[in-house]
Structure formats: structure tokens, C-alpha cells
Design an enzyme around this catalytic site. Sequence first.
Site, PDB file in Angstrom:
ATOM      1  N   ALA A 130       0.864  -1.174  -0.023  1.00 43.40           N
ATOM      2  CA  ALA A 130       0.013  -0.020   0.082  1.00 43.40           C
ATOM      3  C   ALA A 130       0.858   1.300  -0.099  1.00 43.40           C
ATOM      4  O   ALA A 130       0.313   2.469  -0.615  1.00 43.40           O
ATOM      5  CB  ALA A 130      -0.980  -0.117   1.254  1.00 43.40           C
ATOM      6  N   ASN A 133       7.783  -8.234   1.308  1.00 43.57           N
ATOM      7  CA  ASN A 133       8.119  -6.743   1.660  1.00 43.57           C
ATOM      8  C   ASN A 133       7.631  -6.274   3.048  1.00 43.57           C
ATOM      9  O   ASN A 133       8.254  -5.447   3.440  1.00 43.57           O
ATOM     10  CB  ASN A 133       7.809  -5.982   0.429  1.00 43.57           C
ATOM     11  CG  ASN A 133       7.908  -4.322   0.693  1.00 43.57           C
ATOM     12  OD1 ASN A 133       8.951  -3.868   1.049  1.00 43.57           O
ATOM     13  ND2 ASN A 133       6.756  -3.799   0.978  1.00 43.57           N
ATOM     14  N   ALA A 134       6.398  -6.474   3.328  1.00 46.30           N
ATOM     15  CA  ALA A 134       5.905  -6.050   4.599  1.00 46.30           C
ATOM     16  C   ALA A 134       6.869  -6.118   5.741  1.00 46.30           C
ATOM     17  O   ALA A 134       7.528  -7.215   5.885  1.00 46.30           O
ATOM     18  CB  ALA A 134       4.258  -6.994   4.888  1.00 46.30           C
ATOM     19  N   LYS A 142      15.492  -9.499  10.984  1.00 44.81           N
ATOM     20  CA  LYS A 142      15.993  -9.322   9.467  1.00 44.81           C
ATOM     21  C   LYS A 142      17.148 -10.046   9.288  1.00 44.81           C
ATOM     22  O   LYS A 142      17.602 -10.394   8.132  1.00 44.81           O
ATOM     23  CB  LYS A 142      16.208  -7.639   9.592  1.00 44.81           C
ATOM     24  CG  LYS A 142      15.006  -7.124   9.426  1.00 44.81           C
ATOM     25  CD  LYS A 142      14.250  -7.173   7.994  1.00 44.81           C
ATOM     26  CE  LYS A 142      13.123  -6.172   7.757  1.00 44.81           C
ATOM     27  NZ  LYS A 142      12.376  -6.416   6.391  1.00 44.81           N
ATOM     28  N   TYR A 148      14.304  -5.651  15.638  1.00 47.01           N
ATOM     29  CA  TYR A 148      13.941  -5.321  14.075  1.00 47.01           C
ATOM     30  C   TYR A 148      15.241  -6.049  13.624  1.00 47.01           C
ATOM     31  O   TYR A 148      14.969  -6.745  12.783  1.00 47.01           O
ATOM     32  CB  TYR A 148      13.863  -3.820  13.965  1.00 47.01           C
ATOM     33  CG  TYR A 148      13.979  -3.567  12.434  1.00 47.01           C
ATOM     34  CD1 TYR A 148      12.756  -3.805  11.582  1.00 47.01           C
ATOM     35  CD2 TYR A 148      14.914  -3.073  11.679  1.00 47.01           C
ATOM     36  CE1 TYR A 148      12.640  -3.535  10.493  1.00 47.01           C
ATOM     37  CE2 TYR A 148      14.773  -2.768  10.195  1.00 47.01           C
ATOM     38  CZ  TYR A 148      13.561  -2.974   9.643  1.00 47.01           C
ATOM     39  OH  TYR A 148      13.745  -2.761   8.327  1.00 47.01           O
ATOM     40  N   SER A 176      17.168  -5.700   5.442  1.00 45.82           N
ATOM     41  CA  SER A 176      17.558  -4.268   5.832  1.00 45.82           C
ATOM     42  C   SER A 176      19.033  -3.962   6.220  1.00 45.82           C
ATOM     43  O   SER A 176      19.727  -5.292   6.354  1.00 45.82           O
ATOM     44  CB  SER A 176      16.659  -3.753   6.907  1.00 45.82           C
ATOM     45  OG  SER A 176      17.075  -2.833   7.669  1.00 45.82           O
TER      46      SER A 176
END
Length: 672
Positions: free
Chosen positions: A434, A504-505, A574, A570, A557
Site C-alpha cells: 500500500a 516486503n511487509a 531481519k 527489528y 534491511s
Amino acid sequence: MRSRWSDSDAQAYLERYAAAPACNEDIALRVYTSRLIGREPALVLHGGGNTSVKTRLVDDTGELVDVLCVKGSGWELGDIEPAGLPAVRLATLQALRRLPSLSDEAMVNAQRTRLLDAGAPTPSVETLLHAFLPAKFIDHSHADAILALVDQPDGGRLAREIFGDRLAQVPYVMPGFALAKLAAEVAEANPQAEGLLLLKHGLFTWGSTARESYERHIAAVRHAEQHLAARRTSVAAPAQRASAVDFVDLAPRLRGALAGEREAPRRYFLHLRTSPAILRAVDDPAVRDWSQRGPITPDHVIRTKQFPLVLDPQQDPGAQVERFRAAYRDYVARQAAARPGRRITPLDPDPRVVLIPGLGLVGVGGSPKAAAIAADLYEHTLAVIADAEAVGRYEALPESDIFDMEYWSLEQAKLGAHRPRPLEGRIVYVTGAARGIGAATARAFAGHGAALYLVDRSGDELAPLARQLGAAWEALDVRDEQAVARSLDACVARFGGLDGAVSNAGVAPQANIADCPPELLRDSFAVNLFAHQWVASHAHRILRRQGLGGFLLFNASKAAFNPGPEFGPYAVPKAALVALMKQYALEGAGDGVRANAVNADRVRTGLLAADEVEQRARARGLAVDAYFRSNLLGREVLADDVAAAFVHLALAPSTTGCVLTVDGGNIAAAPR
Ligand code: ZN
């Protein structure tokens, strides 16, 4: 069928086009009734049919000249405008009738050189037929009810019983100069006629006004419908039952079989169409007989091929597709041998319609639209054949006539010369689509021609983006494994297969790792690691079933390589995501599935709230803009830069297990 003529609508068209250039009242009304015909699927489908009016327009010398305004190629009757009815000088067009013969190329040249506007679209291949008939307004369709009557061994006799001498009959001749001359002769020999029945082809009517020609058309079709309705054997609708065949399981295997050589696969879209009437038809054992007789009107052949493939869903699709191809190649060889001296370049030998007992009919095409068109045409074909069998025996043209139509340069021109874009034919699933990197990626993939299935947590921002890109979409919680599986299945059901996923989310929670609340860490793993696994594992299973390879792309990332303070919740999942990508690269390579990741940093995406960004910038002693430019190149990394990296990885046939860095340069974060 009933007339939809309305005096007030007609008046509205006259007013709307009163001041339009190169238009007059005749043309305004011609637009009106052309649209009435074009919006009736039982009359014309997808560019079929054509209409004309003989009128007068001012040419570039200021002189009023007689012209024929006739449907131009590339326009559909249902939404035609005056510009879709190019004006051709009538007198010199009619003079062509004196010639003994005229090649197709000479005919197109003759039509184009007589245009008032050199930039107008090429007039219909049936222009000369319209020109040689004397009537002012002329309407032509391939109406279902008419075809059910004229697609018969004795269609001429049957039609005469029904229509008497109101409709004169023209035996089948391929469209072009010869048909135009013959139709004019038949019309002159039958001065009482209101129109022509072209056997095995369709209906022409005419009149001195737009309304008269249109209403004669509708009356003829209604008459045919009444005749058929009286003879239609009423069949009870079959009881609602679950389909015996799982399309989601079958579609990727069928798509893989249709693709042909693995080196240069032809990637098709599949469009499933099902209804009680379709099921009744494909479940009838006689389907193997009548479906192999040919198309209901010859110009369907360029979109449906001569025959559909009747597929046994319990057997391997590959062998059945191969048998279809062999039969197609034989047909081309046979017809080419019958035309010595003509250079024929064979078209692809793949079916465009697949009939599957227990399931329905599947349209096959190089775009979602082409697949839907093939399905539309064949849905009408099934209805016409059922009616034709109810009044007699369905009969199509012999294969030599079908071949002439299929390999006619003027028909192939309707499909248009087309230079494919790099991702054309690819079906791509994108999560987190989105906003930010996901939305930029969706735009980039769409710009390169991919067909997209987009998902995000909420549809609020996704729906308008999907509409803009012509993509399918769904609101989805990627943490829910079952929901992800169902969503990828829905993508297969929508397009017929899958070529790749962009997983991707993500979320970006912050906490000191030692004090991190367990729920926060678990949720970060659910989105930043496990959701990628749900997407990749299910996508990989579909890709394996399809057998055409594919790609899995992950949004890793900078944090995967270079953790930051307070960013552990995070960075840890990742880092695991990069390991996940490598595992897929290792284990997917045997199936031709490539797995790669993009390692981006400091992209303004909304992943971090504005105050979080400011806080991170301040922690480094930087203003926000400077923070985004604090890399080796001193350049802000844009979501579009990341999207371009995903597109590149989707197209890089020799790259797997790679992390592509898009961060403006950051040696501390470089993968090693
Ligand atoms: Zn036609």
C-alpha cells in the site's frame, strides 16, 4: 431481445455532437445506434461487428463531398465516438466495384488513400461491403441467435422458412473484395430485402434512418430467438455441487504445460469461467464431438483458435497440450501444402480455450484481458452450439476457410503488433504494497508489464493504488499462515499461476534488547521473519507445481548486517531473514527458483513515525534531511531506487542468494 431506441436519448446524442468537428446529425445518430448494438453481448463481442452511414462532409477545399463513415479498426461499437467512424470518399470507393479483383493490400491502400483525414484509423475490413450496398445506414453483427440458425448444414433453407425474403442470403465467402461484390449482387437481385444473412458468418440490415436499420436488426434477432426458444429443450439446472476439480491445483500445471520450451517460455494467463450452463456443456460427453467442429463465426478464430482443448483433469496436462499442438501443426502443414508458393509463418500452436469436465471453461491469453476475451467468446459459443443442436446439427466452416481467416494478415493486424515489456506475462505477488517501498515496487513492476496481486494490512490505501495499476488486491494479515496460503491461492485462481513474490511487509519496533517485552519481539518475528516464510513457502510450492522457475524477493534491511542501538527487535529477525533467503536460494535452485534480497537503508517510507525519525536523526546530531543524506554518496535513497533493485533482481536470470544494497553507500553495513 428488444429495441432500446429512445427518442430522448437520440436527441441527447444530436445535442452532444452538435458542435463536434467532422460530425453531423447522421454521424451523431450513427454513434448512438452503434453503441446500442455494441452494448448487447448477444449481438457483438470484443470488437466484433461494424456499422456505417453514407453522408456528406466538408473536405479540405471546403467542398461538401459524399463519404462513407464506417467503423475504424481498434474501436469497439459499444463506446465508439465520431473519431471511430473514419470518413472515406464514397464515389471513388464505389468505383472499385468495376475491378475484376483486388488484393487485400490494395484494398487497404484504396481505403486509406480515400480517407478525408490521413490520421484516421484504418476503416473496417468490411468497408467495401458497406460501400457497395446502396442503403444509407447499415448494421452488421455476429448475433448468437442468427449464428445458431445459419451454422447448419441446411442453414439457408431453415433461415428462409423463418425470415422469408426479408433477408437475402449470401453463401460463405471470406470478408474482403469478393464478398463485397457478391453481397451487392445479392442485394440487387432481392430489392425487397431489409438485410442479408451471411451464412456461417452473421447478419447485415439496412435502412434509410439509423433507427430503421437498427430496429430491423433487432427484429431479425428477436425472430430468430423466438424460433430457438420454441425448440430449446428445457434442461433442469443441475443441483449445486462442489466442483470435482481443484482449479488452484490444476492451473499452475496447465500454465506450465502451455509455456512450451523452458528456455523461452510463453507465459499465459488463465481465466476460469463457470456457470450451470457451462458445466452442463463441458460435462456432456458429446463435448468432444461438437467442440471439435470449429468456431461459430470465422473472426473468433484469431482469439480462440479453431478448436478448444478438451482436458481430462485426471491426466497429465502436459501430454494433452502436446497432442493439441501436434494436431495444430498438422493442420498448418496440411493447409500450407494446399497453398503452394504462399509464405506462411506458423503461429504458436497453443490452445486459447480449454474445456474441463467437472470444472468449466478456461480462456487462455497473453494478457488477463486476452484470456477473458477468449472465455467470453467461448461462453457464447457454447450457448450457440446448444441452440444449433436443438434445431438441427451444428456445423462450422471447413478448416480451409478457417485457415484463410486465421492466417489473413488483416485479421492478425487486429491483434496489433506488440513489443512486450520486460516483465510482461509475469504474475507477481507483493506484500506490504500500500505504501512506501511496497507501493513503489508495485508501480515499477506494473510499469515493466507485470500482472500484480497486491496485499497489505488494510485496503484503504491499497484499493486506489490497485485500481490505478489494474492490479488485483486483498487486505491480509501476513502473520496468519493459513490466510497467506489462501491469498496466494486466490492469486492463482485470478491469473492462472505465479511467477514471483516480493515479500516486503515489515514493522520496525524499537527497544533495548535486554529489556524488550516478549510480545514485542514475538510480533516483530511474526512480521519480519515468519510472514516471509509463509509467503515464500507457499509461493515456492506453486512455482514448483508450475515448473517454470520463478523468483522470491525479500526486503531485508541494513539492520541485518549493521544493527543500531535500540533496534534489536527489528535487526534480529531481519538478520534471520537473510539466512532464510539463502536457504531458499540453496533449496529452490533445483526448481529454477531464485531467491534474493534487497538491503536498503534510510528510505522515507512511514515505517518509522516522524518523531521516531527525528529522534534517530538527533541521536546522530543531524537534522532530518541531512540524516537521510548521510551516506557515502550524500544522496537520499528513494523508495523508487529500492523498487528498481527489486525489478532488476526479478529479471536477473543468473543471480540467486544475493543481497543487493541500496543505501547510498555505508561501508559499515556492507554485506560480507
Ligand atoms: Zn463480420
